[in-house]
Write an enzyme that holds these catalytic residues in place. Structure first.
Site, PDB file in Angstrom:
ATOM      1  N   ARG A  64      25.200 -44.434  27.258  1.00 58.39           N
ATOM      2  CA  ARG A  64      25.949 -44.998  28.399  1.00 58.39           C
ATOM      3  C   ARG A  64      24.984 -45.380  29.531  1.00 58.39           C
ATOM      4  NH1 ARG A  64      31.151 -46.706  27.626  1.00 58.39           N
ATOM      5  NH2 ARG A  64      31.112 -46.805  29.892  1.00 58.39           N
TER       6      ARG A  64
ATOM      7  N   LYS B 276      27.867 -56.747  20.681  1.00 55.76           N
ATOM      8  CA  LYS B 276      29.079 -57.584  20.710  1.00 55.76           C
ATOM      9  C   LYS B 276      28.762 -59.056  20.390  1.00 55.76           C
ATOM     10  CE  LYS B 276      31.688 -54.778  24.075  1.00 55.76           C
ATOM     11  NZ  LYS B 276      32.361 -54.828  25.406  1.00 55.76           N
TER      12      LYS B 276
ATOM     13  N   ASN C 141      29.777 -58.462  27.870  1.00 57.03           N
ATOM     14  CA  ASN C 141      28.758 -57.546  28.388  1.00 57.03           C
ATOM     15  C   ASN C 141      27.872 -56.954  27.296  1.00 57.03           C
ATOM     16  OD1 ASN C 141      30.587 -55.806  27.294  1.00 57.03           O
ATOM     17  ND2 ASN C 141      31.148 -54.801  29.217  1.00 57.03           N
TER      18      ASN C 141
ATOM     19  N   GLU D 153      35.071 -43.001  16.667  1.00 59.56           N
ATOM     20  CA  GLU D 153      34.609 -44.386  16.523  1.00 59.56           C
ATOM     21  C   GLU D 153      33.638 -44.522  15.348  1.00 59.56           C
ATOM     22  OE1 GLU D 153      33.145 -45.653  20.375  1.00 59.56           O
ATOM     23  OE2 GLU D 153      35.157 -45.708  21.217  1.00 59.56           O
TER      24      GLU D 153
ATOM     25  N   THR E 183      29.863 -51.317  33.223  1.00 59.96           N
ATOM     26  CA  THR E 183      30.700 -52.257  32.462  1.00 59.96           C
ATOM     27  C   THR E 183      30.489 -53.694  32.933  1.00 59.96           C
ATOM     28  OG1 THR E 183      32.337 -50.499  32.227  1.00 59.96           O
ATOM     29  CG2 THR E 183      33.076 -52.745  31.758  1.00 59.96           C
TER      30      THR E 183
ATOM     31  N   TYR F  92      40.380 -50.567  20.141  1.00 62.51           N
ATOM     32  CA  TYR F  92      40.515 -50.522  21.602  1.00 62.51           C
ATOM     33  C   TYR F  92      41.907 -50.052  22.031  1.00 62.51           C
ATOM     34  CZ  TYR F  92      36.064 -52.693  23.093  1.00 62.51           C
ATOM     35  OH  TYR F  92      34.747 -52.962  23.398  1.00 62.51           O
TER      36      TYR F  92
ATOM     37  N   HIS G  40      28.873 -52.222  23.305  1.00 61.60           N
ATOM     38  CA  HIS G  40      29.861 -51.149  23.460  1.00 61.60           C
ATOM     39  C   HIS G  40      29.161 -49.825  23.191  1.00 61.60           C
ATOM     40  CE1 HIS G  40      33.406 -48.617  22.858  1.00 61.60           C
ATOM     41  NE2 HIS G  40      32.738 -48.104  21.843  1.00 61.60           N
TER      42      HIS G  40
ATOM     43  N   ARG H  28      22.936 -54.074  29.789  1.00 56.83           N
ATOM     44  CA  ARG H  28      23.902 -55.023  30.363  1.00 56.83           C
ATOM     45  C   ARG H  28      23.311 -55.810  31.529  1.00 56.83           C
ATOM     46  NH1 ARG H  28      29.227 -51.097  29.736  1.00 56.83           N
ATOM     47  NH2 ARG H  28      30.051 -52.069  27.851  1.00 56.83           N
TER      48      ARG H  28
ATOM     49  N   PHE I 271      43.610 -56.870  30.328  1.00 55.69           N
ATOM     50  CA  PHE I 271      42.569 -57.576  29.581  1.00 55.69           C
ATOM     51  C   PHE I 271      42.579 -57.269  28.080  1.00 55.69           C
ATOM     52  CE2 PHE I 271      40.702 -53.689  31.450  1.00 55.69           C
ATOM     53  CZ  PHE I 271      40.186 -53.059  30.314  1.00 55.69           C
TER      54      PHE I 271
HETATM   55  N1  UDP Z   1      36.774 -55.326  30.069  1.00 58.87           N
HETATM   56  C1  UDP Z   1      37.196 -56.552  30.544  1.00 58.87           C
HETATM   57  N2  UDP Z   1      37.723 -56.617  31.818  1.00 58.87           N
HETATM   58  C2  UDP Z   1      37.835 -55.532  32.626  1.00 58.87           C
HETATM   59  C3  UDP Z   1      37.403 -54.295  32.142  1.00 58.87           C
HETATM   60  C4  UDP Z   1      36.876 -54.216  30.854  1.00 58.87           C
HETATM   61  O1  UDP Z   1      37.101 -57.552  29.843  1.00 58.87           O
HETATM   62  O2  UDP Z   1      38.313 -55.672  33.757  1.00 58.87           O
HETATM   63  C5  UDP Z   1      36.221 -55.236  28.717  1.00 58.87           C
HETATM   64  C6  UDP Z   1      34.715 -55.072  28.715  1.00 58.87           C
HETATM   65  O3  UDP Z   1      34.194 -55.867  27.665  1.00 58.87           O
HETATM   66  C7  UDP Z   1      34.527 -53.608  28.446  1.00 58.87           C
HETATM   67  C8  UDP Z   1      35.719 -53.307  27.532  1.00 58.87           C
HETATM   68  O4  UDP Z   1      36.762 -54.112  28.054  1.00 58.87           O
HETATM   69  O5  UDP Z   1      33.273 -53.361  27.823  1.00 58.87           O
HETATM   70  C9  UDP Z   1      36.168 -51.868  27.511  1.00 58.87           C
HETATM   71  O6  UDP Z   1      36.371 -51.438  28.856  1.00 58.87           O
HETATM   72  P1  UDP Z   1      35.833 -50.029  29.348  1.00 58.87           P
HETATM   73  O7  UDP Z   1      36.437 -49.773  30.676  1.00 58.87           O
HETATM   74  O8  UDP Z   1      36.029 -49.023  28.269  1.00 58.87           O
HETATM   75  O9  UDP Z   1      34.273 -50.322  29.573  1.00 58.87           O
HETATM   76  P2  UDP Z   1      32.990 -49.812  28.770  1.00 58.87           P
HETATM   77  O10 UDP Z   1      33.291 -48.454  28.229  1.00 58.87           O
HETATM   78  O11 UDP Z   1      32.727 -50.829  27.685  1.00 58.87           O
HETATM   79  O12 UDP Z   1      31.888 -49.809  29.801  1.00 58.87           O
HETATM   80 MG    MG Z   2      34.892 -47.767  27.130  1.00 58.83          MG
END
Ligand code: UDP
Ligand code: MG
Length: 136
Positions: free
Chosen positions: A88, A12, A115, A129, A94, A52, A118, A105, A60
């Site tokens: 993952r 990112k 973070n 994707e 996250t 997204y 992705h 992360r 958010f």
């Molecule tokens: N995100 C955020 N605030 C939140 C939750 C998620 O800004 O409270 C952002 C964060 O960058 C995250 C992305 O949204 O990586 C996608 O969220 P997801 O729950 O899919 O998390 P990920 O799969 O990236 O762990």
């Molecule tokens: Mg996700």
């Protein structure tokens, strides 16, 4: 049973900006991933909104799409056995504060929004994707 899978990874804008891409790619390689496709691009906010879309009802969503389109990103197809789950795990939680020691992360993430990486969260989403960024 394990099988060879592909998953989509994005480095990112916060990590590209801090020039962490080589170190992050090393972490993938050291964990046994092959980087079979990669490109450095910057996307429009409208493209981030499509990528997204699953989060469109979340508070958010707008900031997230603004952020992903705010600077260059590196999109990659990673391959190894059980790549989706393995990526993952390597990424960590996250919120970097909750991420385990040794994860990307934990090491590089700044905050829940910045973070650093992705990763696809299921085999179906990985396929979609990968198509989103690499369909030709
Ligand atoms: N995100 C955020 N605030 C939140 C939750 C998620 O800004 O409270 C952002 C964060 O960058 C995250 C992305 O949204 O990586 C996608 O969220 P997801 O729950 O899919 O998390 P990920 O799969 O990236 O762990
Ligand atoms: Mg996700």
């Amino acid at each position: 049973m394990s099988k060879i899978e592909q998953t989509l990874s994005i480095i990112k804008p916060d990590a590209v900006e801090r020039k962490l891409d080589s170190e992050i790619k090393e972490m993938f390689k050291n964990s046994g991933f092959s980087i079979i496709k990669e490109k450095k691009i910057q996307i429009e906010k409208s493209e981030a909104e499509k990528f997204y879309k699953v989060h469109e009802t979340k508070p958010f969503y707008s900031d997230l799409c603004e952020y992903l389109s705010s600077g260059p990103i590196i999109v990659m197809v990673l391959e190894k056995e059980n790549a989706v789950l393995g990526n993952r795990k390597l990424m960590g939680a996250t919120n970097p504060k909750d991420a385990e020691e040794g994860t990307i992360r934990k090491k590089y993430g700044i905050s829940i929004d910045k973070n650093s990486v992705h990763g696809s969260d299921s085999i179906d989403n990985a396929r979609n994707e990968i198509d989103f960024f690499f369909k030709d």
